[in-house]
Design an enzyme around this catalytic site. Structure first.
Site, PDB file in Angstrom:
ATOM      1  N   CYS A   1       0.786  -1.241   0.000  1.00  0.00           N
ATOM      2  CA  CYS A   1       0.000   0.000   0.000  1.00  0.00           C
ATOM      3  C   CYS A   1       0.815   1.285   0.000  1.00  0.00           C
ATOM      4  O   CYS A   1       0.652   2.119  -0.883  1.00  0.00           O
ATOM      5  CB  CYS A   1      -0.919   0.067   1.218  1.00  0.00           C
ATOM      6  SG  CYS A   1      -1.722  -1.464   1.634  1.00  0.00           S
TER       7      CYS A   1
ATOM      8  N   HIS B   1      -2.662   6.431   4.691  1.00  0.00           N
ATOM      9  CA  HIS B   1      -1.543   5.483   4.861  1.00  0.00           C
ATOM     10  C   HIS B   1      -0.211   6.006   4.357  1.00  0.00           C
ATOM     11  O   HIS B   1       0.653   5.235   3.924  1.00  0.00           O
ATOM     12  CB  HIS B   1      -1.872   4.144   4.167  1.00  0.00           C
ATOM     13  CG  HIS B   1      -1.235   2.968   4.859  1.00  0.00           C
ATOM     14  ND1 HIS B   1      -1.297   1.682   4.391  1.00  0.00           N
ATOM     15  CD2 HIS B   1      -0.514   2.908   5.997  1.00  0.00           C
ATOM     16  CE1 HIS B   1      -0.653   0.882   5.199  1.00  0.00           C
ATOM     17  NE2 HIS B   1      -0.169   1.595   6.187  1.00  0.00           N
TER      18      HIS B   1
END
Ligand SMILES: *[C@@H]1O[C@H](CO)[C@@H](O)[C@H](O)[C@H]1NC(C)=O
Length: 589
Positions: free
Chosen positions: A83, A144
């Protein structure tokens, strides 16, 4: 005299009216003409999980509909197979290695809310570019890419520092820990990695024995022994503390700079984000201002806890339910664009950040025919993303782009649409793909693409200008478990060390005609082999020369959270819930 005067007057008035009319038209058309942007980003969704990419058992009618009305990109690549670096590359148009979003032999990501790593402030993102050109911008969902640097609340890595006016979502991520009934957590994984890789237990114990011996020989004071014991035991206790506090401290929702929910309730996040998206589009319409909206789903990262209306509805358990929940939400956003008359001039993009996490079995997705998955930056299954783009003004329905394109291409493509110059002080790895989206029959704008796993270059793609073949050379391969293309004992394949194999000579495939990579080109009998490998080696040399020394964001120290960076909504309880009325939504398929 009088007569002339009136005429002059009338003439001036007429001109004034005409000018007013013209400028009104210009203002209006400027407001209406500038295209809007909606980016949907899924988490850990595999290319084999979507109907229009060949899945016939998961229902994704809304995603498929975007492909019917727009373009399907069959070779659209993420710059990393986990990610954090993948999302960083998407936003910046640059390889993560250029700004240090790499580290260790694990494919690394941000793991805590209390770590200082994140997207460096020196990076420019395409939402920032849009904002600088007068766009309203918002991020709903997963970020994130870090939060704080020096103190809790400095928000040095917050989305607002990278071009998003509004943020509603997860500063970190959904994760196994976020399930209140989790059987297995990231804390346990960290403990496992620590004991496997770093042998902290052994190291600490042996240092402790040495210290005690020094004490016994009267070289040091009791004070030193005590200080060291506290240090060593906190190191050892750390993974367990992480396990206890992980859910509360990292499974967090924010609105702009405020923490609004900790720990979050995963099940209602997608419906809540959907409501936020509707509101945002309506406000943008009322303001008559162009907008850029990123809707970044937790779906379909474990823990898989979709809203109750979706549970048990798909044919693939909680995983399929989560895909169908996301598809529902996308349908609502698309219907809102339609209702507001915005469809025609909105550039809509859908993608995933990396391939399905095949090591998690039924909880992970399908990467279709491709080998490998999440974590494997050199494997097609890790980086080939289910991607579609719709923009009725410029893209013909049913377009299929088979040439190599990258998520990094979005930055220069957005810049081209905005008529904005690209930043001149840095290397831009993305290329404008508007011509390909518009149906131009031409080769990929990328001669070469570099496929990294962490900081290690594992594979390289080469698209010669002539012919129609794309080559892919694998310099490093993963040591898959027999009969699979994953590393189930490790949770994710590693990027270096004992768990990879260095291929000498490199393995070479024609991914145009052999996308499954079953038939390597023979190094000894096929003359093309050396021509292609030579060209690739020269390109790697140039690429490596273009890299500069930068601070690495992910190192060993990231396994340890810094308590002074931890934010909390109501210290010391760290317990808050957001109450949202979802009754205005029609939830379900
Ligand atoms: C559809 O997706 C599910 C869940 O990932 C997977 O098990 C199944 O194999 C996929 N079907 C196809 C045809 O790829």
């Amino acid at each position: 005299m009088y007569y002339t005067n009136t005429r002059t007057h009338a003439f001036i008035m007429a001109r004034l009216v005409w000018f007013a009319f013209l400028s009104a038209i210009l203002t209006l058309s400027r407001g209406n003409d500038r295209p809007n942007f909606v980016f949907f980003v899924a988490d850990d969704l595999g290319i084999g999980d979507v109907g229009c990419f060949g899945n016939d058992t998961i229902r994704t009618p809304n995603i498929d509909n975007i492909a019917v009305k727009g373009a399907k990109l069959t070779q659209h690549l993420a710059a990393a197979a986990v990610c954090t670096p993948s999302r960083a590359a998407f936003l910046t148009g640059r390889y993560p290695i250029r700004y240090g979003m790499v580290g260790m032999d694990q494919p690394a990501t941000c793991i805590h809310m209390s770590e200082p790593s994140g997207l460096p402030r020196s990076e420019v993102t395409f939402p920032q570019l849009a904002k600088d050109h007068g766009y309203r911008t918002a991020l709903l969902g997963k970020w994130h890419l870090g939060l704080n640097c020096a103190w809790a609340g400095d928000h040095c890595h917050h989305p607002s520092k990278f071009g998003f006016d509004y943020f509603y979502g997860l500063p970190v991520s959904n994760a196994l820990d976020c399930d209140p009934d989790a059987k297995e957590t990231i804390g346990q994984r960290v403990a496992q990695i620590l004991s496997q890789r770093l042998r902290l237990v052994e190291i600490s114990t042996s240092i402790f024995v040495v210290i005690l011996a020094l004490k016994y020989l009267k070289y040091i004071q009791w004070k030193t022994v005590i200080l060291f014991s506290v240090f060593a035991s906190s190191l050892l206790a750390y993974p367990h503390l992480r396990q206890i506090g992980g859910r509360r401290l990292n499974c967090v929702m924010m609105r702009d700079d405020d923490i609004i929910e900790m720990p979050f309730n995963i099940s209602t996040i997608t419906p809540r984000m959907t409501l936020e998206a509707i509101k945002y589009l309506e406000e943008s319409k009322t303001a008559n201002e162009p907008f850029l909206l990123e809707v970044s789903y937790w779906n379909v990262h474990t823990a898989l806890l979709p809203y109750k209306e979706f549970r048990g509805k798909s044919r693939h358990g909680p995983y399929g339910d989560s895909v169908e929940e996301m598809d529902w939400s996308i349908g609502v956003v698309m219907a809102t664009l339609e209702r507001l008359g915005l469809t025609d001039n909105t550039f809509v993009y859908f993608t995933s950040d990396n391939g399905g996490h095949i090591e998690t079995g039924d909880e992970g997705g399908s990467n279709g025919i491709y080998k490998g998955g999440k974590g494997q930056g050199g494997s097609e299954g890790g980086i080939r993303m289910p991607t579609i783009v719709q923009w009725p003004r410029k893209i013909k329905p049913g377009t299929v782009v088979t040439e190599t394109t990258s998520q990094m291409d979005i930055f220069p493509t957005v810049a081209d649409i905005l008529k904005a110059p690209l930043p001149q002080d840095r290397v831009m790895d993305g290329r404008n793909i508007l011509p390909l989206l518009g149906g131009a029959k031409q080769p990929s704008p990328h001669d070469f693409m570099f496929h990294y796993c962490g900081e290690y270059l594992h594979a390289v793609r080469y698209r010669p200008r002539d012919g129609n073949v794309t080559w892919k050379a694998h310099f490093v391969s993963y040591n898959w478990d027999p009969g699979t293309t994953g590393c189930s004992t490790l949770f994710l394949c590693r990027c270096a060390g004992q768990e990879v194999t260095h291929n000498d000579p490199p393995l070479l495939y024609d991914v145009t005609n052999d996308p499954v990579e079953d038939r390597p080109i023979s190094a000894s009998s096929d003359p093309t082999y050396s021509v292609v490998i030579e060209a690739i080696k020269r390109a790697v040399g140039d690429h490596v020369d273009s890299l500069t020394d930068v601070e690495k964001q992910f190192g060993l120290s990231n396994f340890f959270s810094r308590p002074w960076l931890q934010e909390c909504c109501n210290f010391p309880f760290c317990d808050c819930q957001e109450n949202v009325d979802l009754s205005s939504l029609q939830i379900g398929g």
